[in-house]
Design an enzyme around this catalytic site. Structure first.
Site, PDB file in Angstrom:
ATOM      1  N   THR A 125       0.837  -1.206   0.000  1.00 48.55           N
ATOM      2  CA  THR A 125       0.000   0.000   0.000  1.00 48.55           C
ATOM      3  C   THR A 125       0.866   1.248   0.000  1.00 48.55           C
ATOM      4  OG1 THR A 125      -1.798  -1.163   1.110  1.00 48.55           O
ATOM      5  CG2 THR A 125      -1.829   1.245   1.220  1.00 48.55           C
ATOM      6  N   HIS A 130       2.863   5.891  -2.757  1.00 42.15           N
ATOM      7  CA  HIS A 130       4.091   6.629  -3.091  1.00 42.15           C
ATOM      8  C   HIS A 130       4.188   6.859  -4.599  1.00 42.15           C
ATOM      9  CE1 HIS A 130       8.453   7.624  -2.871  1.00 42.15           C
ATOM     10  NE2 HIS A 130       8.506   6.956  -4.012  1.00 42.15           N
ATOM     11  N   GLU A 131       3.964   5.802  -5.380  1.00 39.64           N
ATOM     12  CA  GLU A 131       4.066   5.930  -6.837  1.00 39.64           C
ATOM     13  C   GLU A 131       2.978   6.858  -7.384  1.00 39.64           C
ATOM     14  OE1 GLU A 131       6.774   4.966  -8.266  1.00 39.64           O
ATOM     15  OE2 GLU A 131       7.436   3.892  -6.487  1.00 39.64           O
ATOM     16  N   HIS A 134       4.099  10.368  -7.173  1.00 39.06           N
ATOM     17  CA  HIS A 134       4.915  10.817  -8.308  1.00 39.06           C
ATOM     18  C   HIS A 134       4.018  11.318  -9.437  1.00 39.06           C
ATOM     19  CE1 HIS A 134       8.663   9.677  -6.583  1.00 39.06           C
ATOM     20  NE2 HIS A 134       8.535   8.365  -6.764  1.00 39.06           N
ATOM     21  N   ASP A 140      10.936  12.185  -5.127  1.00 41.07           N
ATOM     22  CA  ASP A 140      11.385  11.481  -3.927  1.00 41.07           C
ATOM     23  C   ASP A 140      11.996  12.461  -2.941  1.00 41.07           C
ATOM     24  OD1 ASP A 140      10.806   8.733  -4.556  1.00 41.07           O
ATOM     25  OD2 ASP A 140      12.404   8.831  -6.051  1.00 41.07           O
TER      26      ASP A 140
END
Length: 195
Positions: A125, A130-131, A134, A140
């Site tokens: 998850t 996180h992706e 982006h 990052d």
């Protein structure tokens, strides 16, 4: 009648007061400010397609829900089958990676949810959220603590935080402020989240 002149004067004064009050009440209201200026920022809807991300559906749904709970001017919505989506999500055998946004409606970015990170113990998850970050324009922030969603793998395998912190939320809100007009095209760089 002794009171007659006084009544006439009082009646005339009352008529003047009544006319003034009526005129004040009947005066046109000031023109309202433009709708754009008074309304909150328009919500930008972005569609994602996870039809090629087998095994990641629950993690994607949880990551999307986290973003939708924490930002107000952008909404992530699953694309209907056969329709174009701005965020293409696929499962891979490598490290997670994604195109750096912010993606616009009608644009397209790619998210790769890599099983190599899961094999090493990273939380699915957190990876998905996180992706998606982006795709929404966040780079990052390595090294960084677990409290920073965008610190990614730098926070270690024990970190399961999938919630953007205040700074991350603010950056996404800022990227999508003002609706579609203010959006710049996606950066286009692919960010690989290997440790």
């Amino acid at each position: 009648m002794l009171h007659s002149p006084w009544l006439k004067a009082a009646g005339a004064a009352f008529a003047v007061v009544l006319a003034t009050a009526t005129a004040t009440q009947a005066a046109p209201a000031p023109a309202p400010e433009s709708t754009a200026a008074t309304s909150t920022s328009a919500v930008v809807t972005l569609h994602y397609d996870d039809s090629r991300a087998g095994g990641w559906e629950a993690a994607i749904a949880a990551g999307v829900a986290s973003w939708n709970r924490n930002v107000s001017n952008v909404r992530l919505v699953e694309a209907a089958a056969g329709t174009r989506a701005e965020i293409q999500i696929v499962a891979t055998t490598g490290w997670p990676q994604a195109t750096l946004g912010p993606v616009r409606p009608g644009g397209q970015v790619r998210v790769e949810l890599g099983s190599q990170a899961v094999a090493q113990g990273y939380d699915k998850t957190r990876i998905a959220a996180h992706e998606m970050g982006h795709s929404l324009g966040l780079p990052d922030t390595k090294p960084g603590p677990c409290s920073q969603l965008m610190s990614g793998s730098a926070a270690g395998t024990s970190c399961t935080n999938a919630v953007p912190n205040a700074t991350e939320r603010s950056r996404v809100e800022s990227a999508y402020a003002g609706g579609l007009a203010s959006l710049v095209p996606a950066d286009g760089r692919t960010l690989v989240d290997a440790p």
